[in-house]
Design an enzyme around this catalytic site. Structure first.
Site, PDB file in Angstrom:
ATOM      1  N   GLU A  35       0.822  -1.211   0.000  1.00 29.82           N
ATOM      2  CA  GLU A  35       0.000   0.000   0.000  1.00 29.82           C
ATOM      3  C   GLU A  35       0.857   1.263   0.000  1.00 29.82           C
ATOM      4  O   GLU A  35       0.543   2.244  -0.673  1.00 29.82           O
ATOM      5  CB  GLU A  35      -0.937  -0.008   1.207  1.00 29.82           C
ATOM      6  N   CYS A 190     -12.485   2.164 -15.494  1.00 30.58           N
ATOM      7  CA  CYS A 190     -12.972   3.543 -15.293  1.00 30.58           C
ATOM      8  C   CYS A 190     -11.770   4.475 -15.170  1.00 30.58           C
ATOM      9  O   CYS A 190     -11.543   5.121 -14.147  1.00 30.58           O
ATOM     10  CB  CYS A 190     -13.852   3.609 -14.041  1.00 30.58           C
ATOM     11  N   CYS A 197     -16.644   2.670 -20.986  1.00 35.88           N
ATOM     12  CA  CYS A 197     -18.013   2.687 -20.466  1.00 35.88           C
ATOM     13  C   CYS A 197     -18.869   1.564 -21.047  1.00 35.88           C
ATOM     14  O   CYS A 197     -19.771   1.050 -20.368  1.00 35.88           O
ATOM     15  CB  CYS A 197     -18.663   4.035 -20.736  1.00 35.88           C
ATOM     16  N   CYS A 200     -18.497  -1.442 -18.968  1.00 39.92           N
ATOM     17  CA  CYS A 200     -18.636  -1.198 -17.530  1.00 39.92           C
ATOM     18  C   CYS A 200     -19.869  -1.903 -16.967  1.00 39.92           C
ATOM     19  O   CYS A 200     -20.977  -1.744 -17.489  1.00 39.92           O
ATOM     20  CB  CYS A 200     -18.737   0.307 -17.275  1.00 39.92           C
ATOM     21  N   CYS A 206     -24.721   4.823 -13.597  1.00 47.22           N
ATOM     22  CA  CYS A 206     -23.714   5.891 -13.551  1.00 47.22           C
ATOM     23  C   CYS A 206     -24.297   7.201 -14.087  1.00 47.22           C
ATOM     24  O   CYS A 206     -24.698   7.292 -15.259  1.00 47.22           O
ATOM     25  CB  CYS A 206     -22.501   5.479 -14.375  1.00 47.22           C
TER      26      CYS A 206
END
Length: 344
Positions: A35, A190, A197, A200, A206
């Site tokens: 991370e 995205c 899209c 998606c 959305c």
């Protein structure tokens, strides 16, 4: 389960990244290290650094016991060096306060150097499956588009709204997969430019897709031109072909890394040269200007090179100045621009 989370997890099962090195095994230490490395750095860049870092420091106590130079040498080239300093400091604190382990408590984890709210949530959700949201750039972009939130996501009011939405979307199970799914979805589908899209799984829900706002959202941060700065880099070689290196101060750009001695201008470079080296400053070869762009400004490095110099006694007595043979440079933590300059 929230339909957003359900659809995202279904997409992740088919398209997500399941073979990242920190996922097998997925331990708190490995998750934490990944991370921190992944902050402002792409996965493909992080993977080889992650492997080398783990080989050098297999456990959290190993990292805590290392010297600053050892840690920086493994981090060198990955950039944003405050991450490495905070990682090292946090490891020491875990040994002092938490028995050599990362604490499984949000407040205790958040209190460690370099661990913000999102990173703490990512560690807790991926290492232990605890229900905490994350809020990296990918998540901000996805939530801004899905919910049609205009305005720069970094504004306090917008950020508060995004955190509330991230919390509301948390599933009851599979928190580790869900956290990874959010990052993978934003990184591969995205995306900031040219999002896919038509592929998606949540485009029907959305707002940005419905209203034709996918390119406009999230609203970019108001920009301003980067300031330009210059620095003279002193590249001094002795009669044995060693180069003089200087440890950077404990704060500021490249803190605690080894670099070339640096001055703001030629007058400052001459003053530094006369104080530390025997030779003629005016015999320097001027090498081509080398630019490097930081987050907040662009630095123009102007290298001056001397050969066959001798140092005053102060160099040998100073822990922050060192003659280094070319073959030994790899053992020092060097900023990537300095390493490139030396290689050139």
């Amino acid at each position: 389960m929230d339909t957003f989370a359900t659809k995202l997890l279904s997409w992740f099962d088919q398209n997500g990244r399941h073979d990242l090195p920190w996922q097998h095994p997925r331990t708190p230490y490995r998750v934490w290290l990944s991370e921190i490395m992944l902050q402002q750095t792409q996965v493909r860049v992080v993977i080889p650094y992650f492997a080398r870092f783990l080989a050098a420091f297999p456990t959290l106590p190993d990292l805590a016991a290392a010297t600053s130079d050892e840690v920086m040498a493994q981090w060198a080239g990955l950039g944003y060096y405050a991450r490495a300093r905070n990682l090292h400091a946090a490891a020491k604190r875990c040994v002092e306060l938490h028995g050599g382990d990362l604490p499984r408590d949000f407040d205790a984890l958040h209190a460690l150097p370099g661990i913000g709210r999102s990173t703490a949530g990512a560690i807790l959700s991926q290492a232990w499956g605890d229900a905490f949201p994350i809020m990296d750039g990918n998540v901000k972009r996805v939530l801004s588009r899905v919910h049609g939130i205009a305005g720069w996501p970094g504004l306090p009011a917008n950020e508060k709204q995004l955190w509330a939405l991230a919390q509301a979307h948390l599933p009851a199970t599979r928190l580790a997969d869900y956290t990874q799914a959010q990052m993978d979805f934003g990184a591969t589908l995205c995306t900031r430019a040219n999002p896919s899209c038509l592929l998606c799984p949540i485009s029907a829900d959305c707002v940005a897709f419905r209203d034709g706002l996918t390119e406009a959202l999230p609203t970019p941060k108001p920009g301003k031109p980067l300031p330009e700065r210059s620095a003279v880099m002193l590249m001094a070689f002795d009669t044995a072909g060693r180069i003089l290196m200087q440890r950077r101060p404990p704060v500021g750009i490249w803190a605690q890394l080894w670099s070339l001695p640096q001055a703001d201008d030629l007058a400052g470079a001459r003053h530094w040269f006369d104080a530390h080296l025997d030779g003629a400053f005016d015999d320097a070869d001027a090498l081509p200007d080398t630019p490097h762009t930081f987050t907040h400004y662009r630095l123009h490095m102007q290298p001056l090179r001397w050969g066959r110099l001798t140092a005053r006694a102060a160099v040998g007595d100073n822990d922050d100045l060192r003659w280094v043979a070319p073959g030994e440079l790899a053992s020092l933590g060097l900023p990537a621009p300095i390493r490139k300059l030396l290689d050139a």
